[in-house]
Scaffold this motif. Sequence first.
Motif, mmCIF file in Angstrom:
data_model
loop_
_atom_site.group_PDB
_atom_site.id
_atom_site.type_symbol
_atom_site.label_atom_id
_atom_site.label_comp_id
_atom_site.label_asym_id
_atom_site.label_seq_id
_atom_site.Cartn_x
_atom_site.Cartn_y
_atom_site.Cartn_z
ATOM 1 N N MET A 1 59.565 -20.708 14.267
ATOM 2 C CA MET A 1 58.230 -21.152 14.568
ATOM 3 C C MET A 1 57.678 -21.430 12.825
ATOM 4 S SD MET A 1 54.975 -20.025 16.359
ATOM 5 C CE MET A 1 54.220 -18.697 15.053
ATOM 6 N N ARG A 2 56.773 -22.394 12.737
ATOM 7 C CA ARG A 2 56.391 -22.563 11.477
ATOM 8 C C ARG A 2 54.754 -22.578 11.374
ATOM 9 N NH1 ARG A 2 55.848 -27.944 7.998
ATOM 10 N NH2 ARG A 2 55.647 -27.184 6.048
ATOM 11 N N HIS A 483 66.165 -17.663 10.883
ATOM 12 C CA HIS A 483 65.502 -18.971 11.092
ATOM 13 C C HIS A 483 64.138 -19.320 10.227
ATOM 14 C CE1 HIS A 483 63.718 -21.844 14.193
ATOM 15 N NE2 HIS A 483 62.461 -21.691 13.591
ATOM 16 N N HIS A 487 62.973 -22.321 7.245
ATOM 17 C CA HIS A 487 61.713 -23.126 7.091
ATOM 18 C C HIS A 487 61.487 -22.751 5.642
ATOM 19 C CE1 HIS A 487 60.555 -24.281 11.071
ATOM 20 N NE2 HIS A 487 60.445 -23.051 11.469
ATOM 21 N N GLU A 513 62.062 -27.675 12.114
ATOM 22 C CA GLU A 513 62.730 -27.153 12.682
ATOM 23 C C GLU A 513 64.164 -27.337 12.791
ATOM 24 O OE1 GLU A 513 61.513 -24.392 14.271
ATOM 25 O OE2 GLU A 513 59.377 -25.109 14.211
ATOM 26 N N ALA A 516 65.319 -25.007 10.083
ATOM 27 C CA ALA A 516 65.371 -23.593 10.272
ATOM 28 C C ALA A 516 66.503 -23.275 11.485
ATOM 29 C CB ALA A 516 64.000 -23.287 11.193
HETATM 30 ZN ZN ZN Z 1 60.670 -22.588 13.495
#
Ligand code: ZN
Length: 685
Positions: A1-2, A483, A487, A513, A516
Motif C-alpha cells: 500500500m502507498r 513491497h 514504493h 504498485e 512495489a
Molecule cells: Zn502498495
Amino acid sequence: MRLILLIIFSITLIACSMDKKQTGTSEQNAKTFIRKATIEKTIDSLKSKMESPDMLRISKGVKQVAEFWTKEDGNDDDFMNYCVENFINSEEELSLAFETIQKNFEILNGHFNKISLSLKFAQHIDEGDVTPLDIMFGGYEPSSNLQDDLFSNKIAFYILLNFPHYTLEEKNNLGKSWTPKQWAYARIGDIFSSRIPAELMLKFGDLNNRCDNYIANYNIFMGSVIDKDNAVNFPIDMKLISHWNLRDEIKSNYKSENGINKQKIIFEIMKRIINQEIPQNVINNGNLKWEPFENKVYEGDKEIKFTTEPDTRYQYLLDNFKMLSAMDKYSPFYPTYIDRKFNQEMEMPFEEVENIFIELISSEQAKEVGKFIKERLGRDLEPFDIWYDGFKSRSNISDEELTKITSQKYPDNKAFKNDLPNILSKLGFSKDKALYLSEKIEVDASRGAGHAWGAQMKGEKARLRSRIGKSGMDYKGYNIAMHEFGHNVEQTFSLYNVPEYMINGVPNTAFTEAMAFMFQQRDLKVLGIKNSNPDEEYMHSLDVFWSSYEIMGVALVDMYIWKWLYENPNADAGELKNAVLKISKEVWNKYYAPVFGVKDQEILAIYSHMISYPLYLSAYPLGHLIEFQLEQNFKSKNFGEEVERTTTIGRVTPKSWMMSAVNSDLSAKPVIDAVKESINYFKNK
Ligand SMILES: [Zn+2]
C-alpha cells in the motif's frame, strides 16, 4: 500500500484533461458568472495591447479564468482588469513565473505533507499508547483551506490565466515532442481543475468516515456459522471481514482438508451479503448461530425470526454517488465522477481501460487456463475458483523457517534500516546508488500492516513502515517491508531525480504498485534463497493471468455500475441493488460462464471497494499488466539501473510513460502471449 497524502493539490495534481465532447465551450460559458461579451471584450483588449499576441494562450487563459470566477471574486470589470493586468506575453517572463510557481508548490506540498506525517506519527508508529487526543490531531487536515485561500488571493486565477489546461488527448499527442519543462508547464495547467465548496468537501469527508466504519465493522463470526448438518467448520474465535478475509479464507483452503466445504460455506455467505439477504443480527455478532444455505438463525438450539440487512450496502454506494455527482458542476474540465477518475486521475479513458480488460477476459486463454485449473483440482470449476490460488510458486521453505531467518536478521527497525544498502546491492543497484537511496529512506515499526509514505519536497525522507514485533520482523512483515521499500525507492527517485518538480511521481497508483510488486517478488532472492522450481516462470504467468482475469471482471462491474448511476440519478437503494445484481450477472454470463460452465452468478459484486472507494478497482489489474510488461523488459538488463531509468521519467501520461519505459503501450497482450507459452509448456511436460 502507498499512502497518498490528502493535500487537495496532490489530488488535483494527479493529472488532468478536458473531454471536449462533453464540455462544449458554449455550455460552459452558459454556467459561468462572467458574461460572454465580457470574455470577448477581454480577449480583444489583450490582443490590441500586445505586439505579437499569442492568440491561443490568450483565448484559453481568459476562458479558463471565467470558468472559475464567481461573484465573490469581483464584477465583470474586475474580471477584465485582472486578466489584462496579469496576462504574461513573453517566454522569459513565463519561464520566470513557472520557476516561482514550481518552487512554491514544492514548499506548500512538502511542508503540508510533513505536518500531516508528523501529526499522524502516534497513530501510525508502534510506540506507546494512542490517546483520543492523538487521534484528534491525526485527523486534522492542515491543507484543507489551501485551495480556497489560493482562489481568494487570486494565485489560482494567475495560474489559470497563464498556463493552459491540456486535455488528455492533447497531452498524449502534443506530449510526444514535449520536453520535461513543457510537461511541467502542462502540469501547472492541471492544478486548478475544480473549485468545490469547502462545505461540500466536509460533508464528503464525513460520508467517507461513515463508509469506512461500515466496511471496517462488517465481520462474520465464523465460529457461529453452521453448515446444513449443524456443524461448525471454522475455529471458534475466527472473525472474517468482508470481503478481504472471506476471499483470503477461500484462497487458503485449496490446500486444506475439508477445504471445499469451507469454501462453499463462504461462497454462500458472500451471496447473502451481495443480495442483502444476510440477517442483520449476524453481522459483527457472534452470539447467534447462522446457517447461510437455508438462511436460518438460531439462538442456542431454537430457530428465531430475523430481519435482513435493509440494503444498507447499496445505500452507502448511492450516498457516494449523490455526493460525488453534486461536485460535478464545480468541475468544469471533468463534469462527471467517471471523467475525474479516468480522464483526470488515471489519465486513461474509460473505454480504453474497458477494452484492455475485455481483451484479456474474453481471450481463448481464459478457457484454456480454466481447463488447466479444473484438471489440477480434479473437479468441475465453482464460481469461487476465480480466486484459485495454486499458481503461486512458493519456495519449499515454510513461513516458520523463513521467520526464523528474518527475525534474527531484523530484530528491530534499525537493523532493517542499516541493511537497506545491502538489500539494494543484491537487487543490482550500484554501491553509490544504494547509499544515495538508503540515506533518503527511514524505517519505522508500524502499528498497522504497513505502508510507504513518500516525501513531497527535496531534503525530506520517505518513510517505510512495516510491522516489527517484540521478537523481530516475521516473514510476513519482511515480505510487506520489501513491497513498501519498492514504493520508497520509486518515491525517492521520482522526487529527487526527475527533471522538474512539477512532474514528480509516476503516472498513477497502478504504476507505483507495479514497482512495489517487483521488489516484493524478489524478497527470497534478497535473503539468498534460490527458487529451484523449473516451472516457476510459467507458473508466474498463469498466476498473473488468473488474478487479472478475476479482478478485471470485478472492476468492470464497478465501472458499469457508475454508468448506470449516471443514467438513473433518481434511483433508490433497492433499485440500485437490482441493477448491481443484473450488471454482475451480465458480466459473468459474457466472460465467465463460458469458462466456468455455470450462468447467472453475482460473485463479482462482493468487493468492499465498490462501496467505499468507488472506481478504484481498475488500478489493480492495470498494476498487474504494467508489472508484467516491465519485468519482461527488465529481464536481460540490470534491475537497479532499469528501476532508476523508469522512475525518473516523471509524471507524464501513462501512454507517454510506457513508451519511454518499455517502448510500447499498456496492453494485455504480453500476459496473454506468455500464458500461451505456459499452457504449451505444461501440455508437453
Ligand atoms: Zn502498495
